[in-house]
Enzyme design. Structure first.
Site, PDB file in Angstrom:
ATOM      1  N   GLU A 148      32.940  46.976  53.295  1.00 30.85           N
ATOM      2  CA  GLU A 148      31.636  46.813  53.931  1.00 30.85           C
ATOM      3  C   GLU A 148      31.226  45.350  54.085  1.00 30.85           C
ATOM      4  O   GLU A 148      30.270  45.059  54.815  1.00 30.85           O
ATOM      5  CB  GLU A 148      30.552  47.545  53.127  1.00 30.85           C
ATOM      6  N   GLU A 149      31.911  44.465  53.402  1.00 30.97           N
ATOM      7  CA  GLU A 149      31.511  43.058  53.461  1.00 30.97           C
ATOM      8  C   GLU A 149      32.437  42.248  54.381  1.00 30.97           C
ATOM      9  O   GLU A 149      32.169  42.123  55.558  1.00 30.97           O
ATOM     10  CB  GLU A 149      31.451  42.483  52.043  1.00 30.97           C
TER      11      GLU A 149
END
Length: 376
Positions: A148-149
């Site tokens: 997600e990053e």
């Protein structure tokens, strides 16, 4: 009257000793009000001064490592699609945070926690809001490995750096004789982050003997901050970096059905359910919004939260209780925290090393273009 306080209508929590401490503080306030001269810092006060940077075994700071780490920190090619870098979330113009309620990852993914500042991380002993990383080297790769990053393909990242002459030269200078690897990248990034130090705030200058560095209001706020009978802030925001490197449940209201249990995910102890790491207060006025979920827009909102003793009373830390501060004390406390803004490194956007240009090819003929268009 500047120093007069209305009697509290709330429960009395202070012991006779704490009430005596508060009385001494009021006497000090009266003396200051008479001539506007701040007292000199005591030896106990000077414990708030930052010590020299800790020496890290196995990864000492060198200028070459720090410069390489800076380049890597600002390079979006470390992410999966080349769109975000470490600096995208840890922006030096925003107190090395992002100014958002919660972070934004790759492809606009909204994250569930606020982006913490990296200021003075060299003095931390645990990293991330839940403390799941035990060193800056380990933390440096965390966002890269998170889908997600940054969603980094670490093998592809290493291949990219090996193909760029400028990167090869910088790695050879910073880590002579060592091949480029994800561990070396982590060491370089950690080294750069250890140089992001905020010091020489106006509070520091008062500690060092400049009795004009603070305003009277800021000095009063410091008294509230450290007084166990009033602000009680120093019980968690202790030490020269204004953090105990511990984890506390401060009564943040959790979302129904999907609570963030914080440190409990790392250490399944009941007392740690809903507990998050105490952040530094150095440069705190630059890093709004506040708390692990970004739910406090301003420093006054933070003070009000603590003044009412938190909101979610379940599993509350033993040190969180209603404070019953006066409006003046709240304003003084906020003023003191603004005096913790320091002087950090002067950082300019670096010029990133580029790959060699591709060999020149002749322009395609009309026939070739036709083949491309038709798919023949």
């Amino acid at each position: 009257m500047l120093l007069r306080r209305k009697p509290s209508t709330g429960p009395v929590n202070s012991t006779p000793l704490l009430r005596m401490v508060s009385l001494v503080s009021l006497v000090s306030f009266a003396a200051i009000a008479s001539d506007q001269t701040l007292p000199a810092a005591t030896d106990a006060d000077k414990a708030w001064l930052l010590p020299p940077l800790p020496i890290v075994a196995g990864n000492p700071i060198t200028p070459a490592k720090a410069e390489l780490g800076k380049i890597l920190f600002f390079d979006p090619r470390l992410s999966a699609n080349g769109t975000i870098s470490c600096a995208s979330c840890h922006n030096p113009s925003l107190g090395w945070s992002d100014g958002l309620k919660t972070g934004i990852g790759i492809n606009g993914t909204v994250l569930n926690r606020a982006t913490p500042t990296i200021v003075n991380m060299a003095y931390n002993t645990q990293f991330m809001w839940d403390g799941r990383k035990r060193s800056l080297e380990e933390q440096a790769l965390g966002p890269m490995k998170t889908p997600e990053e940054m969603k980094t393909d670490l093998k592809e990242m290493v291949r990219m750096m090996e193909s760029v002459p400028g990167y090869r030269e910088m790695f050879d200078k910073a880590f002579p004789g060592e091949p480029i690897s994800e561990d070396i990248v982590a060491k370089a990034l950690a080294t750069f982050q250890r140089t992001v130090v905020s010091t020489n705030s106006r509070f520091d200058r008062w500690l060092e003997g400049d009795r004009q560095a603070l305003t009277v209001q800021e000095w009063r706020g410091y008294q509230v901050f450290k007084d166990p009978a009033r602000g009680n802030c120093a019980v968690c925001h202790s030490g020269a970096n204004f953090t105990d490197n511990g984890f506390h449940n401060i009564g943040i209201t959790q979302a129904e059905g999907s609570p963030d249990t914080g440190r409990f995910k790392v250490r399944a102890l009941a007392v740690l359910k809903g507990a998050f790491k105490t952040p530094t207060l150095r440069d705190v006025a630059l890093t709004a919004p506040y708390f692990h979920d970004g739910s406090a827009p301003t420093l006054m909102d933070v003070v009000e939260h603590y003044d009412r003793g938190g909101d979610d009373k379940r599993n509350l830390s033993k040190d969180i209780r209603p404070l019953h501060l006066s409006p003046l004390e709240k304003e003084d406390l906020v003023a003191f925290m603004t005096a913790l803004n320091g002087q950090g490194p002067h950082v300019t956007l670096p010029r990133l090393p580029q790959a060699l240009p591709l060999p020149h090819k002749a322009a395609p003929t009309t026939k070739t273009l036709a083949h491309v268009r038709t798919g023949d």
